[in-house]
Scaffold this motif. Sequence first.
Motif, PDB file in Angstrom:
ATOM      1  N   MET A   1     -20.471   5.701   9.395  1.00 34.57           N
ATOM      2  CA  MET A   1     -19.427   5.157   8.932  1.00 34.57           C
ATOM      3  C   MET A   1     -19.166   4.927   7.244  1.00 34.57           C
ATOM      4  O   MET A   1     -18.163   5.587   6.914  1.00 34.57           O
ATOM      5  CB  MET A   1     -19.444   3.438   9.381  1.00 34.57           C
ATOM      6  N   ALA A   2     -20.012   5.066   6.798  1.00 31.60           N
ATOM      7  CA  ALA A   2     -19.724   5.183   4.959  1.00 31.60           C
ATOM      8  C   ALA A   2     -19.849   6.194   4.355  1.00 31.60           C
ATOM      9  O   ALA A   2     -18.906   6.161   3.588  1.00 31.60           O
ATOM     10  CB  ALA A   2     -21.706   4.540   4.850  1.00 31.60           C
ATOM     11  N   SER A   3     -20.585   7.684   5.114  1.00 37.45           N
ATOM     12  CA  SER A   3     -19.754   8.486   4.922  1.00 37.45           C
ATOM     13  C   SER A   3     -18.144   8.780   4.257  1.00 37.45           C
ATOM     14  O   SER A   3     -17.945   9.716   3.949  1.00 37.45           O
ATOM     15  CB  SER A   3     -20.901  10.374   5.140  1.00 37.45           C
ATOM     16  N   ALA A   4     -18.073   9.038   5.984  1.00 35.99           N
ATOM     17  CA  ALA A   4     -16.573   8.810   6.167  1.00 35.99           C
ATOM     18  C   ALA A   4     -15.589   7.747   5.130  1.00 35.99           C
ATOM     19  O   ALA A   4     -14.462   8.385   4.666  1.00 35.99           O
ATOM     20  CB  ALA A   4     -15.489   9.085   7.055  1.00 35.99           C
ATOM     21  N   GLY A   5     -16.081   6.409   4.769  1.00 37.19           N
ATOM     22  CA  GLY A   5     -15.352   5.576   4.222  1.00 37.19           C
ATOM     23  C   GLY A   5     -15.163   6.287   3.000  1.00 37.19           C
ATOM     24  O   GLY A   5     -14.436   5.851   2.033  1.00 37.19           O
ATOM     25  N   ILE A   6     -16.301   6.512   2.270  1.00 33.88           N
ATOM     26  CA  ILE A   6     -16.306   6.828   0.712  1.00 33.88           C
ATOM     27  C   ILE A   6     -15.090   7.967   0.612  1.00 33.88           C
ATOM     28  O   ILE A   6     -14.570   7.815  -0.144  1.00 33.88           O
ATOM     29  CB  ILE A   6     -17.663   7.408   0.777  1.00 33.88           C
ATOM     30  N   TYR A   7     -16.069   9.307   1.936  1.00 35.03           N
ATOM     31  CA  TYR A   7     -14.552  10.719   1.716  1.00 35.03           C
ATOM     32  C   TYR A   7     -13.560   9.844   1.425  1.00 35.03           C
ATOM     33  O   TYR A   7     -12.468  10.303   0.400  1.00 35.03           O
ATOM     34  CB  TYR A   7     -14.681  11.521   2.427  1.00 35.03           C
ATOM     35  N   PHE A   8     -12.912   8.918   2.295  1.00 32.07           N
ATOM     36  CA  PHE A   8     -11.607   8.853   2.725  1.00 32.07           C
ATOM     37  C   PHE A   8     -10.674   7.486   1.356  1.00 32.07           C
ATOM     38  O   PHE A   8      -9.736   7.627   0.939  1.00 32.07           O
ATOM     39  CB  PHE A   8     -10.862   7.575   3.824  1.00 32.07           C
ATOM     40  N   ALA A   9     -12.018   7.065   1.145  1.00 39.49           N
ATOM     41  CA  ALA A   9     -11.491   6.028  -0.055  1.00 39.49           C
ATOM     42  C   ALA A   9     -11.132   6.753  -1.586  1.00 39.49           C
ATOM     43  O   ALA A   9     -10.160   6.039  -2.249  1.00 39.49           O
ATOM     44  CB  ALA A   9     -13.149   4.168  -0.320  1.00 39.49           C
ATOM     45  N   ALA A  10     -12.059   7.362  -2.027  1.00 40.73           N
ATOM     46  CA  ALA A  10     -11.867   7.816  -3.019  1.00 40.73           C
ATOM     47  C   ALA A  10     -10.679   9.020  -2.781  1.00 40.73           C
ATOM     48  O   ALA A  10     -10.029   9.294  -4.298  1.00 40.73           O
ATOM     49  CB  ALA A  10     -13.509   9.253  -3.007  1.00 40.73           C
ATOM     50  N   GLU A  11     -10.821   9.897  -1.939  1.00 46.97           N
ATOM     51  CA  GLU A  11      -9.544  10.361  -1.066  1.00 46.97           C
ATOM     52  C   GLU A  11      -8.401   9.372  -1.845  1.00 46.97           C
ATOM     53  O   GLU A  11      -7.609   9.995  -3.046  1.00 46.97           O
ATOM     54  CB  GLU A  11      -9.429  10.935  -0.607  1.00 46.97           C
ATOM     55  N   PHE A  12      -8.054   8.842  -1.398  1.00 45.24           N
ATOM     56  CA  PHE A  12      -6.628   7.385  -1.466  1.00 45.24           C
ATOM     57  C   PHE A  12      -6.738   7.365  -2.806  1.00 45.24           C
ATOM     58  O   PHE A  12      -5.712   7.266  -3.488  1.00 45.24           O
ATOM     59  CB  PHE A  12      -7.095   6.295  -0.925  1.00 45.24           C
ATOM     60  N   ILE A  13      -7.386   6.463  -3.751  1.00 43.43           N
ATOM     61  CA  ILE A  13      -7.892   6.099  -4.534  1.00 43.43           C
ATOM     62  C   ILE A  13      -7.748   7.428  -6.261  1.00 43.43           C
ATOM     63  O   ILE A  13      -6.561   7.164  -6.709  1.00 43.43           O
ATOM     64  CB  ILE A  13      -9.460   5.446  -5.403  1.00 43.43           C
ATOM     65  N   ALA A  14      -7.805   8.183  -5.951  1.00 37.92           N
ATOM     66  CA  ALA A  14      -7.912   9.387  -6.223  1.00 37.92           C
ATOM     67  C   ALA A  14      -6.401   9.954  -6.732  1.00 37.92           C
ATOM     68  O   ALA A  14      -5.415  10.486  -7.449  1.00 37.92           O
ATOM     69  CB  ALA A  14      -8.676  10.734  -6.617  1.00 37.92           C
ATOM     70  N   ALA A  15      -5.750  10.189  -5.411  1.00 40.62           N
ATOM     71  CA  ALA A  15      -4.128  10.336  -5.208  1.00 40.62           C
ATOM     72  C   ALA A  15      -3.426   9.438  -5.343  1.00 40.62           C
ATOM     73  O   ALA A  15      -2.038  10.089  -6.453  1.00 40.62           O
ATOM     74  CB  ALA A  15      -4.046  10.082  -3.566  1.00 40.62           C
ATOM     75  N   ALA A  16      -3.160   8.562  -6.112  1.00 42.53           N
ATOM     76  CA  ALA A  16      -2.685   7.752  -5.679  1.00 42.53           C
ATOM     77  C   ALA A  16      -2.326   7.176  -7.175  1.00 42.53           C
ATOM     78  O   ALA A  16      -1.635   6.245  -7.992  1.00 42.53           O
ATOM     79  CB  ALA A  16      -3.365   5.595  -5.796  1.00 42.53           C
ATOM     80  N   ALA A  17      -3.306   8.075  -8.311  1.00 44.12           N
ATOM     81  CA  ALA A  17      -3.593   7.591  -9.281  1.00 44.12           C
ATOM     82  C   ALA A  17      -1.944   9.070 -10.255  1.00 44.12           C
ATOM     83  O   ALA A  17      -2.257   8.966 -11.001  1.00 44.12           O
ATOM     84  CB  ALA A  17      -5.095   8.594  -9.885  1.00 44.12           C
ATOM     85  N   TRP A  18      -2.165  10.215  -9.405  1.00 46.20           N
ATOM     86  CA  TRP A  18      -1.224  10.867  -8.802  1.00 46.20           C
ATOM     87  C   TRP A  18       0.072  10.295  -9.255  1.00 46.20           C
ATOM     88  O   TRP A  18       0.166   9.857  -8.901  1.00 46.20           O
ATOM     89  CB  TRP A  18      -1.305  12.348  -8.525  1.00 46.20           C
ATOM     90  N   LYS A  19       0.664  10.959 -10.885  1.00 49.53           N
ATOM     91  CA  LYS A  19       2.307   9.995 -10.765  1.00 49.53           C
ATOM     92  C   LYS A  19       3.168  11.172 -11.010  1.00 49.53           C
ATOM     93  O   LYS A  19       4.184  10.801 -10.490  1.00 49.53           O
ATOM     94  CB  LYS A  19       1.919   9.336 -12.428  1.00 49.53           C
ATOM     95  N   ASP A  20       3.381  12.274 -12.125  1.00 45.63           N
ATOM     96  CA  ASP A  20       3.845  13.259 -12.628  1.00 45.63           C
ATOM     97  C   ASP A  20       3.665  14.908 -12.792  1.00 45.63           C
ATOM     98  O   ASP A  20       3.689  15.191 -12.994  1.00 45.63           O
ATOM     99  CB  ASP A  20       5.144  12.419 -13.284  1.00 45.63           C
ATOM    100  N   PRO A  21       4.380  15.370 -10.912  1.00 48.77           N
ATOM    101  CA  PRO A  21       5.046  14.981  -9.888  1.00 48.77           C
ATOM    102  C   PRO A  21       3.336  13.898  -8.996  1.00 48.77           C
ATOM    103  O   PRO A  21       2.508  13.953  -9.400  1.00 48.77           O
ATOM    104  CB  PRO A  21       4.932  15.897  -8.816  1.00 48.77           C
ATOM    105  N   ALA A  22       3.647  13.777  -7.688  1.00 46.28           N
ATOM    106  CA  ALA A  22       3.160  12.811  -7.375  1.00 46.28           C
ATOM    107  C   ALA A  22       1.707  13.624  -5.928  1.00 46.28           C
ATOM    108  O   ALA A  22       2.963  14.487  -5.883  1.00 46.28           O
ATOM    109  CB  ALA A  22       3.620  11.307  -6.212  1.00 46.28           C
ATOM    110  N   TYR A  23       1.306  13.137  -6.048  1.00 47.35           N
ATOM    111  CA  TYR A  23       0.039  13.808  -5.007  1.00 47.35           C
ATOM    112  C   TYR A  23       0.692  13.523  -3.452  1.00 47.35           C
ATOM    113  O   TYR A  23       1.080  13.150  -2.995  1.00 47.35           O
ATOM    114  CB  TYR A  23      -1.223  13.323  -4.731  1.00 47.35           C
TER     115      TYR A  23
END
Length: 200
Positions: A1-23
């Motif tokens: 559970m932790a392995s998948a949770g870590i992956y999805f959380a990192a992906e979401f946080i890094a993607a949210a930081a893209w602004k122009d253009p959006a990821y």
Amino acid sequence: MASAGIYFAAEFIAAAAWKDPAYSYTHHFISNLGVHGPTTAFGQFMYSPLAWVMNTGFVLFGLTALTGVVLLRGLPARRRRLYVLLAAVLAAGGVTLGFFPGSGEPADGGTDFHALGALAAFLSGNVLSILLGGAHRTLGFSRRLGTGLKIAGVYGLLSIPVYLTVASSEAGTLIGLVERGIVDPFLIGFLVLGNALRRT
């Protein structure tokens, strides 16, 4: 559970930081999230302000998945080494992805370690999902979940040639979606499996 949770959380946080253009989860490669840039490779602009988050996520996801498999109780004795070996390959792939961002510029001018890490993770993660699904009796979870894990693994493996075909063509608008068809099914399977094992 932790392995998948870590992956999805990192992906979401890094993607949210893209602004122009959006990821874009459907258009951009997953690996773009680990490239600080700015740079252009494979026909895509790469600039990930929180690239270190994604790369750290790659590493921790792989190591945590390995730890989870090692700690599993009830694995078939004769196959235990195979399960651990596949998890070790998955961990090695994750660590390689984290230390060699996918900018399309191999560090030594020849070997693309990022691509090797991705392939290792793609193959081992999906095969591991299939094998874990087949061990539902000894691990103590439902046959239905076992079937789901097998389907997830097979779907991921079948998505690899589709991904390679789309990546080598000029019709790459959905490359991110196709790539996630390789990774997300077995990660979701890990989440569901972990929850089932936790309850039992």
